[in-house]
Design an enzyme around this catalytic site. Structure first.
Site, mmCIF file in Angstrom:
data_model
loop_
_atom_site.group_PDB
_atom_site.id
_atom_site.type_symbol
_atom_site.label_atom_id
_atom_site.label_comp_id
_atom_site.label_asym_id
_atom_site.label_seq_id
_atom_site.Cartn_x
_atom_site.Cartn_y
_atom_site.Cartn_z
ATOM 1 N N GLU A 1 59.065 -13.171 -5.948
ATOM 2 C CA GLU A 1 58.819 -14.067 -7.091
ATOM 3 C C GLU A 1 59.349 -13.535 -8.423
ATOM 4 O O GLU A 1 58.624 -13.488 -9.412
ATOM 5 C CB GLU A 1 57.315 -14.364 -7.209
ATOM 6 C CG GLU A 1 56.753 -14.999 -5.952
ATOM 7 C CD GLU A 1 55.267 -15.351 -6.064
ATOM 8 O OE1 GLU A 1 54.621 -14.980 -7.065
ATOM 9 O OE2 GLU A 1 54.760 -15.998 -5.130
ATOM 10 N N ASN B 1 61.983 -12.846 -1.606
ATOM 11 C CA ASN B 1 61.040 -13.911 -1.241
ATOM 12 C C ASN B 1 60.594 -14.666 -2.496
ATOM 13 O O ASN B 1 60.306 -14.054 -3.522
ATOM 14 C CB ASN B 1 59.818 -13.247 -0.572
ATOM 15 C CG ASN B 1 58.890 -14.214 0.121
ATOM 16 O OD1 ASN B 1 59.336 -15.041 0.915
ATOM 17 N ND2 ASN B 1 57.595 -14.119 -0.161
ATOM 18 N N HIS C 1 55.096 -23.333 0.388
ATOM 19 C CA HIS C 1 53.733 -23.854 0.178
ATOM 20 C C HIS C 1 53.880 -25.300 -0.295
ATOM 21 O O HIS C 1 54.342 -25.541 -1.415
ATOM 22 C CB HIS C 1 53.008 -23.034 -0.894
ATOM 23 C CG HIS C 1 52.777 -21.610 -0.499
ATOM 24 N ND1 HIS C 1 51.923 -21.248 0.519
ATOM 25 C CD2 HIS C 1 53.286 -20.451 -0.980
ATOM 26 C CE1 HIS C 1 51.910 -19.927 0.638
ATOM 27 N NE2 HIS C 1 52.725 -19.420 -0.257
ATOM 28 N N GLU D 1 55.727 -18.251 4.260
ATOM 29 C CA GLU D 1 54.306 -18.465 3.918
ATOM 30 C C GLU D 1 53.942 -19.936 4.076
ATOM 31 O O GLU D 1 53.227 -20.511 3.250
ATOM 32 C CB GLU D 1 54.040 -18.014 2.468
ATOM 33 C CG GLU D 1 54.410 -16.566 2.215
ATOM 34 C CD GLU D 1 54.128 -16.108 0.790
ATOM 35 O OE1 GLU D 1 53.361 -16.773 0.062
ATOM 36 O OE2 GLU D 1 54.685 -15.061 0.402
ATOM 37 N N ASP E 1 52.545 -23.425 4.478
ATOM 38 C CA ASP E 1 51.324 -24.230 4.627
ATOM 39 C C ASP E 1 51.581 -25.578 3.966
ATOM 40 O O ASP E 1 52.354 -25.669 3.013
ATOM 41 C CB ASP E 1 50.040 -23.544 4.134
ATOM 42 C CG ASP E 1 50.093 -22.984 2.729
ATOM 43 O OD1 ASP E 1 51.026 -23.320 1.963
ATOM 44 O OD2 ASP E 1 49.176 -22.218 2.378
HETATM 45 C C1 XIL Z 1 47.853 -14.933 -1.779
HETATM 46 C C2 XIL Z 1 46.765 -14.639 -0.757
HETATM 47 O O1 XIL Z 1 46.837 -15.613 0.254
HETATM 48 C C3 XIL Z 1 45.404 -14.658 -1.410
HETATM 49 O O2 XIL Z 1 44.407 -14.203 -0.499
HETATM 50 C C4 XIL Z 1 45.401 -13.750 -2.642
HETATM 51 O O3 XIL Z 1 44.167 -13.885 -3.309
HETATM 52 C C5 XIL Z 1 46.529 -14.119 -3.582
HETATM 53 O O4 XIL Z 1 47.758 -14.059 -2.876
HETATM 54 N N1 XIL Z 1 52.713 -16.032 -2.758
HETATM 55 C C6 XIL Z 1 52.675 -14.826 -2.100
HETATM 56 C C7 XIL Z 1 51.439 -14.401 -1.408
HETATM 57 O O5 XIL Z 1 53.718 -14.157 -2.006
HETATM 58 O O6 XIL Z 1 51.263 -13.011 -1.444
HETATM 59 C C8 XIL Z 1 50.232 -15.071 -1.979
HETATM 60 O O7 XIL Z 1 49.109 -14.737 -1.166
HETATM 61 C C9 XIL Z 1 50.438 -16.569 -2.031
HETATM 62 C C10 XIL Z 1 51.600 -16.920 -2.924
#
Ligand code: XIL
Length: 450
Positions: A158, A201, A237, A266, A268
């Site tokens: 990020e 990422n 996401h 990641e 979802d």
């Molecule tokens: C999130 C986790 O799922 C949570 O449990 C934590 O509180 C915050 O981080 N981008 C990412 C992940 O790269 O590491 C993040 O994970 C979600 C967004």
């Protein structure tokens, strides 16, 4: 010192890792009736984020072990978890996940080495030179500990701003070290574990936009100058404000064409039912259409532990039942044995299915009555479970013709007397809710039958 001891002891388990990998290969040759084995049939991994604290829950571990071929520690490898004070590394929780994964023949993604978030407070006050030293020491500490055990590392996470500018995000690394911090991190990472794939990422880079263009330009520049980078991770996401982009596949392909692997890291998708299932299908099909898309990871096993639990974004509900999205992913991967298929290991009852629909049956200024109708599918069912997510402010004062249990604002309702239904037959439960300032409708999630 303790780190070095631990490093040796991890290396000593390498023989065990190789044995576990063989077990996984043997497993994937069997009928493709799980996400991991179906993905293996397509030459991909199918992973999930895992929290060490849930591994002791038997349904969690059973679902994880049955379905997935790769794990990403959800928080346990982040800087605040692994180097809470300078130079003192703690790997207890991350090791638990890695050990568990290896014992099951699963691969591990490393997440994440350099990120502006979940940074311990000692990092940001450092001056430029010191910060550079600390960043490289952190990369070496993590990657050294897990050398040879991680298939892909998110080296930098990020680093670009959201919105239209395509600029770098402000962070201690960006602000003090400038643009060059990213390539320095990748060079350090390559030397630390030459076998690991090194990934950049990010989120909101899933379609073509100013942010993904900026990442694209960086990767292109790295490739032209020989800066080591092997892959780009797309967090993916999704929800109604940030839906699966129509050019998702095209975007993955243009990155792959730069000569890097792409991974969905990641995933979802908030929602439920067939709409959520259709979105998951789009994502899986996009990855399968890009030969350098080497695997997908969903960001959690069950909705109940999702970082966005109110959005029920995952493949298993809070009771570890397969959701329609699970069946959609499995069949998009070419697998068989989704919900309703005979012999499906996660199915509560072969052939049993139901749908749930919501209506508001009464309404007044401070509250309303809601009704959820449960209808059996093509076969008779002996019981059902339905989830209803209420807007955060609202509260339920009574419920009839059903038995609720609560997790936050998610109500899971099971029958009181009205479990058995003939094929196609319906029953309903009702409830009274206080609006407490929100007139929004609740969302009905999946209906599961047995
Ligand atoms: C999130 C986790 O799922 C949570 O449990 C934590 O509180 C915050 O981080 N981008 C990412 C992940 O790269 O590491 C993040 O994970 C979600 C967004």
């Amino acid at each position: 010192m303790s780190m070095i001891v631990r490093r040796l002891s991890r290396a000593a388990t390498a023989g065990l890792v190789a044995a576990a990998a063989l077990t996984a290969a043997a497993h994937s040759a069997e009928a493709a009736d799980t996400l991991g084995s179906a993905a293996a049939g397509q030459g991909r991994y199918f992973g999930t984020a895992v929290a060490a604290s849930h591994l002791g829950e038997s349904d969690y571990a059973a679902t994880l072990d049955r379905e997935f071929s790769s794990v990403t520690p959800e928080n346990e490898m982040k800087w605040d978890a692994t180097e809470p004070s300078r130079g003192s590394f703690t790997f207890t929780s991350a090791d638990r996940i890695v050990d568990h994964a290896q014992s099951q023949g699963m691969d591990v993604r490393g997440h994440t080495l350099v990120w502006h978030s979940q940074l311990p407070s000692w990092v940001s006050p450092l001056g430029a030179q010191d910060l550079r030293t600390a960043m490289n020491a952190h990369i070496n500490g993590l990657m050294g500990h897990y050398k040879g055990e991680i298939h892909s590392w998110d080296v930098v996470n990020e680093a670009f701003q959201d919105g239209g500018s395509g600029a770098r995000r402000s962070s201690p690394f960006q602000d003090k070290l400038g643009d060059g911090f990213i390539e320095e991190a990748f060079r350090t990472a390559r030397a630390a574990d030459p076998a690991a794939k090194l990934c950049y990422n990010d989120y909101n880079t899933d379609g073509v936009n100013a942010k993904s263009n900026a990442v694209y330009d960086m990767v292109k520049d790295f490739k032209s100058r020989g800066v080591p980078i092997d892959c780009v991770g797309f967090q993916s996401h999704f929800n109604s404000n940030s839906p699966v982009p129509s050019d998702y596949r095209h975007n993955l392909q243009r990155f792959a064409d730069l000569g890097v692997d792409v991974q969905i890291t990641e995933l979802d998708i908030e929602g439920s039912g067939s709409a959520q299932a259709a979105d998951y299908t789009k994502v899986v099909e996009a990855c399968l259409a890009v030969s350098r898309c080497t695997g997908m990871t969903v960001w959690g096993v069950t909705d109940k532990y999702s970082w966005r639990s109110g959005g029920t974004p995952l493949l298993f509900d809070g009771d570890y039942n397969e959701k329609p999205a699970y069946g959609a992913v499995l069949s998009a991967l070419g697998g068989s044995g989704g919900p309703g298929d005979p012999g499906d290991p996660g199915d509560p009852g072969d052939g049993a299915s139901c749908t749930a629909t919501y209506t508001r049956t009464a309404d007044w200024s401070s509250g309303y009555n809601g009704q959820v109708t449960i209808t059996a599918g093509a076969e008779p069912i002996s019981s059902w479970t339905a989830t209803v997510t209420l807007p955060a402010q609202q509260s339920v004062s009574s419920l009839w013709n059903g038995t609720p249990t609560w997790s936050g604002n998610v109500m899971t309702v099971r029958p009181s007397w009205n479990g058995p239904l003939a094929a196609g037959a319906s029953t309903s439960f009702g409830f009274t809710a206080a609006k407490n300032g929100s007139d929004a409708a609740p969302t009905v999630g999946t209906c599961t039958a047995s």
